[in-house]
Design a protein around this motif. Structure first.
Motif, mmCIF file in Angstrom:
data_model
loop_
_atom_site.group_PDB
_atom_site.id
_atom_site.type_symbol
_atom_site.label_atom_id
_atom_site.label_comp_id
_atom_site.label_asym_id
_atom_site.label_seq_id
_atom_site.Cartn_x
_atom_site.Cartn_y
_atom_site.Cartn_z
ATOM 1 N N GLU A 179 4.528 6.564 14.111
ATOM 2 C CA GLU A 179 4.707 5.203 13.613
ATOM 3 C C GLU A 179 3.546 4.322 14.075
ATOM 4 O OE1 GLU A 179 8.256 1.920 13.392
ATOM 5 O OE2 GLU A 179 8.143 3.158 15.185
ATOM 6 N N LEU A 180 3.026 3.534 13.174
ATOM 7 C CA LEU A 180 1.944 2.615 13.491
ATOM 8 C C LEU A 180 2.516 1.424 14.261
ATOM 9 C CD1 LEU A 180 -1.032 1.745 13.128
ATOM 10 C CD2 LEU A 180 -0.321 0.662 10.990
ATOM 11 N N VAL A 181 1.949 1.139 15.434
ATOM 12 C CA VAL A 181 2.365 0.006 16.248
ATOM 13 C C VAL A 181 1.120 -0.806 16.572
ATOM 14 C CG1 VAL A 181 3.449 -0.764 18.395
ATOM 15 C CG2 VAL A 181 4.266 1.312 17.247
ATOM 16 N N VAL A 182 1.211 -2.110 16.338
ATOM 17 C CA VAL A 182 0.070 -2.998 16.489
ATOM 18 C C VAL A 182 0.470 -4.174 17.373
ATOM 19 C CG1 VAL A 182 -1.501 -4.544 15.230
ATOM 20 C CG2 VAL A 182 -0.836 -2.368 14.230
ATOM 21 N N MET A 183 -0.454 -4.624 18.211
ATOM 22 C CA MET A 183 -0.257 -5.843 18.979
ATOM 23 C C MET A 183 -1.395 -6.794 18.655
ATOM 24 S SD MET A 183 -0.262 -6.639 23.055
ATOM 25 C CE MET A 183 -2.023 -6.400 23.148
ATOM 26 N N THR A 184 -1.056 -8.047 18.371
ATOM 27 C CA THR A 184 -2.088 -9.055 18.153
ATOM 28 C C THR A 184 -2.103 -10.014 19.337
ATOM 29 O OG1 THR A 184 -0.577 -10.471 16.887
ATOM 30 C CG2 THR A 184 -1.975 -8.952 15.638
ATOM 31 N N PHE A 185 -3.281 -10.573 19.577
ATOM 32 C CA PHE A 185 -3.490 -11.488 20.692
ATOM 33 C C PHE A 185 -4.744 -12.305 20.403
ATOM 34 C CE2 PHE A 185 -5.312 -7.380 21.421
ATOM 35 C CZ PHE A 185 -6.605 -7.640 21.853
ATOM 36 N N ARG A 186 -4.991 -13.304 21.199
ATOM 37 C CA ARG A 186 -6.140 -14.196 20.982
ATOM 38 C C ARG A 186 -7.258 -13.888 21.965
ATOM 39 N NH1 ARG A 186 -5.030 -18.155 16.962
ATOM 40 N NH2 ARG A 186 -2.810 -18.079 16.612
ATOM 41 N N VAL A 187 -8.475 -14.049 21.486
ATOM 42 C CA VAL A 187 -9.660 -13.869 22.333
ATOM 43 C C VAL A 187 -10.632 -15.005 22.054
ATOM 44 C CG1 VAL A 187 -9.482 -11.346 22.379
ATOM 45 C CG2 VAL A 187 -10.889 -12.428 20.646
ATOM 46 N N PRO A 188 -11.522 -15.292 23.007
ATOM 47 C CA PRO A 188 -12.566 -16.273 22.706
ATOM 48 C C PRO A 188 -13.383 -15.779 21.512
ATOM 49 C CG PRO A 188 -12.540 -15.758 25.052
ATOM 50 C CD PRO A 188 -11.624 -14.777 24.370
ATOM 51 N N MET A 209 15.309 -11.971 9.976
ATOM 52 C CA MET A 209 14.481 -11.790 11.156
ATOM 53 C C MET A 209 14.681 -10.381 11.690
ATOM 54 S SD MET A 209 14.233 -14.358 14.391
ATOM 55 C CE MET A 209 13.425 -15.674 13.568
ATOM 56 N N SER A 210 13.637 -9.760 12.198
ATOM 57 C CA SER A 210 13.739 -8.418 12.681
ATOM 58 C C SER A 210 14.103 -8.371 14.153
ATOM 59 C CB SER A 210 12.478 -7.759 12.441
ATOM 60 O OG SER A 210 11.543 -7.549 12.643
ATOM 61 N N SER A 211 14.205 -7.184 14.674
ATOM 62 C CA SER A 211 14.625 -7.024 16.053
ATOM 63 C C SER A 211 13.641 -6.158 16.812
ATOM 64 C CB SER A 211 15.999 -6.368 16.083
ATOM 65 O OG SER A 211 15.881 -5.028 15.654
ATOM 66 N N THR A 212 13.957 -5.952 18.089
ATOM 67 C CA THR A 212 13.104 -5.091 18.900
ATOM 68 C C THR A 212 13.134 -3.656 18.404
ATOM 69 O OG1 THR A 212 14.898 -4.719 20.442
ATOM 70 C CG2 THR A 212 13.364 -6.493 20.966
ATOM 71 N N GLY A 213 14.080 -3.314 17.522
ATOM 72 C CA GLY A 213 14.158 -1.975 16.972
ATOM 73 C C GLY A 213 12.930 -1.582 16.182
ATOM 74 N N ASP A 214 12.135 -2.546 15.759
ATOM 75 C CA ASP A 214 10.900 -2.251 15.028
ATOM 76 C C ASP A 214 9.839 -1.626 15.921
ATOM 77 O OD1 ASP A 214 11.195 -5.409 13.385
ATOM 78 O OD2 ASP A 214 11.891 -3.469 12.686
ATOM 79 N N VAL A 215 9.945 -1.866 17.219
ATOM 80 C CA VAL A 215 8.915 -1.431 18.161
ATOM 81 C C VAL A 215 9.491 -0.323 19.041
ATOM 82 C CG1 VAL A 215 7.391 -2.175 20.031
ATOM 83 C CG2 VAL A 215 7.946 -3.761 18.173
ATOM 84 N N PRO A 216 8.760 0.787 19.188
ATOM 85 C CA PRO A 216 9.270 1.865 20.033
ATOM 86 C C PRO A 216 9.546 1.367 21.461
ATOM 87 C CG PRO A 216 7.376 2.617 18.774
ATOM 88 C CD PRO A 216 7.478 1.131 18.560
ATOM 89 N N PRO A 217 10.652 1.797 22.051
ATOM 90 C CA PRO A 217 11.023 1.335 23.390
ATOM 91 C C PRO A 217 9.952 1.593 24.448
ATOM 92 C CG PRO A 217 12.756 2.748 22.461
ATOM 93 C CD PRO A 217 11.635 2.711 21.478
ATOM 94 N N GLU A 218 9.205 2.684 24.309
ATOM 95 C CA GLU A 218 8.174 2.982 25.313
ATOM 96 C C GLU A 218 7.044 1.945 25.296
ATOM 97 O OE1 GLU A 218 7.301 5.736 21.756
ATOM 98 O OE2 GLU A 218 9.086 5.099 22.842
ATOM 99 N N ILE A 219 6.760 1.386 24.137
ATOM 100 C CA ILE A 219 5.744 0.328 24.040
ATOM 101 C C ILE A 219 6.276 -0.955 24.688
ATOM 102 C CG2 ILE A 219 4.439 -1.144 22.454
ATOM 103 C CD1 ILE A 219 3.359 1.705 22.430
ATOM 104 N N LEU A 220 7.517 -1.307 24.381
ATOM 105 C CA LEU A 220 8.111 -2.499 24.996
ATOM 106 C C LEU A 220 8.202 -2.352 26.508
ATOM 107 C CD1 LEU A 220 10.909 -3.337 22.426
ATOM 108 C CD2 LEU A 220 8.764 -4.576 22.800
ATOM 109 N N LYS A 221 8.489 -1.156 26.970
ATOM 110 C CA LYS A 221 8.584 -0.902 28.414
ATOM 111 C C LYS A 221 7.243 -1.171 29.101
ATOM 112 C CE LYS A 221 9.901 2.671 31.691
ATOM 113 N NZ LYS A 221 10.340 4.038 31.883
#
Length: 139
Positions: free
Chosen positions: A66-75, A1-13
């Motif tokens: 670094e490529l950073v992607v967020m997925t989410f649901r929409v109608p 399992m991965s960690s929050t290290g995969d995502v830049p801290p500024e995005i998580l912030k």
């Protein structure tokens, strides 16, 4: 399992305050990156995919960032409208109602807040979704 290290801290912030203000939501490490859930349902998932290993993301990768992607649901009715303009939104290659947003300096965080909140409301029990107000303004 991965960690929050995969995502830049500024995005998580940026994402954490948006997701944490939603009733009974919680954050956890995902197989890649971080996801936010309501009960057992994921309403937002942010990660840094390897575009070399996942060709789906190759057109969105740049050499300098670094490529950073967020997925989410929409109608489903909103899917085409959101993704037809192309970058930064694209239809995820799984799920009938999943959109991916490429995040970075160009990101409209107010729009992301609205989309994440809407995704939460789609997946949350009705009584929790009814407790959600307008998304907070984001700098």
């Amino acid at each position: 399992m991965s960690s929050t290290g995969d995502v830049p801290p500024e995005i998580l912030k940026r994402l954490r305050p948006i997701c944490r203000q939603l009733p009974e939501s919680y954050e956890e490490p995902a197989w890649i990156g971080v996801r936010w859930r309501i009960r057992a349902r994921t309403f937002a998932h942010v990660y840094a995919p390897n575009a070399d290993r996942v060709p789906f993301y190759a057109p969105y990768a740049t050499g300098d960032r670094e490529l950073v992607v967020m997925t989410f649901r929409v109608p489903v009715d909103d899917l085409l409208g959101l993704t037809s303009g192309g970058f930064p939104f694209l239809r995820a290659d799984w799920g009938h109602d999943v959109v991916a947003a490429v995040l970075g300096d160009h990101t409209d965080w107010t729009e992301i807040s609205e989309l994440v909140t809407d995704s939460y409301c789609r997946l949350a029990p009705k009584f929790l979704a009814a407790r959600v107000g307008l998304p907070p303004a984001v700098d």
